[in-house]
Design a protein around this motif. Structure first.
Motif, short mmCIF file in Angstrom:
data_model
loop_
_atom_site.label_atom_id
_atom_site.label_comp_id
_atom_site.label_asym_id
_atom_site.label_seq_id
_atom_site.Cartn_x
_atom_site.Cartn_y
_atom_site.Cartn_z
N ALA A 10 0.82 -1.22 0.00
CA ALA A 10 0.00 0.00 0.00
C ALA A 10 0.85 1.26 0.00
N ILE A 11 1.88 1.29 -0.85
CA ILE A 11 2.76 2.46 -0.93
C ILE A 11 1.97 3.68 -1.39
N ASP A 12 2.33 4.84 -0.87
CA ASP A 12 1.65 6.09 -1.20
C ASP A 12 2.68 7.07 -1.77
N TYR A 13 2.68 7.22 -3.10
CA TYR A 13 3.60 8.15 -3.74
C TYR A 13 3.14 9.60 -3.62
N GLN A 14 1.90 9.80 -3.16
CA GLN A 14 1.38 11.17 -3.01
C GLN A 14 1.90 11.84 -1.75
N VAL A 15 2.44 11.06 -0.82
CA VAL A 15 2.98 11.60 0.43
C VAL A 15 4.49 11.45 0.42
N ASP A 16 5.19 12.55 0.60
CA ASP A 16 6.65 12.54 0.70
C ASP A 16 7.03 13.47 1.84
N ASN A 17 7.11 12.91 3.03
CA ASN A 17 7.40 13.71 4.22
C ASN A 17 8.91 13.76 4.44
N THR A 18 9.58 14.45 3.54
CA THR A 18 11.03 14.50 3.63
C THR A 18 11.49 15.62 4.57
N TYR A 19 12.76 15.56 4.91
CA TYR A 19 13.38 16.62 5.70
C TYR A 19 13.53 17.89 4.86
N ALA A 20 13.64 19.02 5.54
CA ALA A 20 13.92 20.29 4.88
C ALA A 20 14.46 21.26 5.93
N PHE A 21 15.03 22.35 5.47
CA PHE A 21 15.35 23.48 6.34
C PHE A 21 14.39 24.62 6.02
N ALA A 22 13.97 25.30 7.07
CA ALA A 22 13.08 26.45 6.89
C ALA A 22 13.64 27.65 7.62
N VAL A 23 13.22 28.82 7.17
CA VAL A 23 13.57 30.10 7.83
C VAL A 23 12.29 30.91 7.95
N ASN A 24 12.31 31.89 8.84
CA ASN A 24 11.13 32.77 8.89
C ASN A 24 11.22 33.79 7.77
N GLN A 25 10.14 34.48 7.51
CA GLN A 25 10.07 35.38 6.37
C GLN A 25 11.04 36.56 6.50
N GLU A 26 11.25 37.03 7.72
CA GLU A 26 12.17 38.15 7.93
C GLU A 26 13.59 37.74 7.56
N ALA A 27 14.01 36.55 8.01
CA ALA A 27 15.35 36.07 7.69
C ALA A 27 15.50 35.79 6.20
N ALA A 28 14.47 35.24 5.60
CA ALA A 28 14.52 34.96 4.17
C ALA A 28 14.76 36.24 3.38
N HIS A 29 14.05 37.31 3.75
CA HIS A 29 14.20 38.59 3.05
C HIS A 29 15.55 39.24 3.35
N ARG A 30 15.94 39.24 4.61
CA ARG A 30 17.16 39.93 5.03
C ARG A 30 18.41 39.24 4.48
N LEU A 31 18.41 37.91 4.48
CA LEU A 31 19.60 37.16 4.07
C LEU A 31 19.55 36.73 2.61
N GLY A 32 18.38 36.82 2.00
CA GLY A 32 18.25 36.42 0.60
C GLY A 32 18.44 34.93 0.36
N VAL A 33 18.02 34.10 1.32
CA VAL A 33 18.21 32.65 1.17
C VAL A 33 16.98 32.04 0.51
N GLU A 34 17.24 31.18 -0.44
CA GLU A 34 16.19 30.49 -1.17
C GLU A 34 16.37 28.97 -1.15
N LYS A 35 17.62 28.55 -1.00
CA LYS A 35 17.94 27.14 -1.12
C LYS A 35 19.04 26.76 -0.14
N ILE A 36 19.21 25.46 0.08
CA ILE A 36 20.20 25.01 1.07
C ILE A 36 21.61 25.38 0.65
N SER A 37 21.87 25.43 -0.65
CA SER A 37 23.22 25.80 -1.09
C SER A 37 23.57 27.25 -0.79
N ASP A 38 22.61 28.04 -0.29
CA ASP A 38 22.92 29.41 0.16
C ASP A 38 23.55 29.42 1.55
N ILE A 39 23.42 28.32 2.29
CA ILE A 39 23.89 28.29 3.68
C ILE A 39 25.41 28.50 3.79
#
Length: 337
Positions: A148-177
């Motif tokens: 009963a595999i479900d390809y519609q669900v992909d609960n993978t890991y990610a990194f997130a930032v708040n909107q203020e940090a995203a705007h201030r630091l200009g981060v969009e992707k992990i390679s920006d770290i």
């Protein structure tokens, strides 16, 4: 992965994590009764499962608790005598409980099995190829079957930032770290949980893949439930998150793109012992209609009902199954509010 405590009286396996010793007795007689009752809906009684005792386990975080109860109610509607052994602390502990007959059913993630249980270093980007590889390897090495595999669900890991940090630091992707670490080390702060800190598909692998080393003094290890709020309020810049978590939306966090496609696919499926699935192949038919209705969007909503609205995972699981028509409430009972 993540820790969440259910308010219902489910049997706890915290002692397993400390001692590594499984509960005494046969897995098919362990656990507590299902916390709520359901009647068949589109999931009908299955004669071969009528009265068969099946113990359902789950890991100790919100999504797993909800999925665990969904499995329990689905099997109950099919006529099985279901036992609840949810809230197992640690992915490896839950897997050992399945392999050793302590539990019989566990929703699990293809990436977790591929990397953590089977020790593969490199994920397979294609979801179907990843599933087929996991399915074959688990069966041959461990006697564990996937269905009963479900390809519609992909609960993978990610990194997130708040909107203020995203705007201030200009981060969009992990390679920006790496650039943030080099140019603005004061902002290179991370909030992660204990398991992610040590998993091959967690922080060590991310650092190797993306070519950075975080200053250990700026890496905070928090409980999973604390990371989302800590990221939202700026306690840390980069927070480890899971892509189906409802708090991403409720806290307006920005998920960074995994532009190297490092994180494995974490599609969900039912895992059980091969001998049990061969004895009761009808288990697949019980769960396939459930998997067909579960998506990332649906799970995000269900998780948010627990983590944001404070509802009990068992209530959330049963109400969803009722709304989907998969089960129905016993006569005279109303949905929880």
């Amino acid at each position: 992965m993540k820790l969440r405590t259910s308010r219902r009286g489910a049997v706890k396996l915290a002692s397993l994590a400390m001692t590594g010793v499984l509960l005494s007795g046969c897995g098919l007689s362990s656990g507590s009764s299902v916390p709520l009752q359901v009647e068949p809906g589109t999931i009908q009684r299955v004669p071969e499962l009528e009265g068969v005792t099946i113990t359902v386990g789950s890991k100790a975080f919100t999504e797993q608790l909800v999925l665990g109860y969904i499995a329990e109610f689905a099997l109950s509607a099919a006529g099985a005598n279901v036992r609840d052994l949810s809230n197992i602390v640690g992915s490896s502990t839950a897997r050992r409980a399945l392999a050793s007959d302590q539990i019989d059913i566990l929703w699990d993630y293809t990436g977790t099995s591929w990397i953590s249980y089977n020790g593969n270093a490199d994920p397979i980007p294609d979801a179907r190829q990843q599933y087929e590889a996991v399915k074959q390897q688990d069966l041959e090495r461990n006697g564990i079957a996937w269905t009963a595999i479900d390809y519609q669900v992909d609960n993978t890991y990610a990194f997130a930032v708040n909107q203020e940090a995203a705007h201030r630091l200009g981060v969009e992707k992990i390679s920006d770290i790496p650039k943030i670490i080099a140019e603005r080390p004061e902002d290179a702060t991370f909030c992660i949980d204990t398991e992610f800190a040590n998993r091959n598909d967690g922080m060590p692998g991310v650092e190797q893949e993306y070519g950075f080393t975080a200053d250990k003094s700026k890496v905070k290890t928090l409980t999973e439930g604390s990371i989302y709020q800590a990221t939202a309020n700026g306690t840390c810049t980069f927070g480890e998150v899971f892509t189906t978590d409802g708090r991403i939306r409720s806290l307006n966090l920005k998920v960074l793109a995994d532009d190297h496609q490092f994180f494995p696919r974490y599609n969900i499926g039912i895992t059980t012992r091969d001998e049990l699935l061969k004895r009761y192949p009808q288990i697949t038919g019980v769960f396939e209609p459930v998997s067909a209705k579960l998506t990332n969007e649906e799970l995000m909503k269900l998780n948010a009902q627990v983590d944001v609205d404070g509802r009990d995972p068992a209530d959330v699981a049963r109400d969803w199954l009722v709304q989907q028509g998969l089960v129905r409430l016993p006569d005279g009972q109303a949905a929880a509010r």
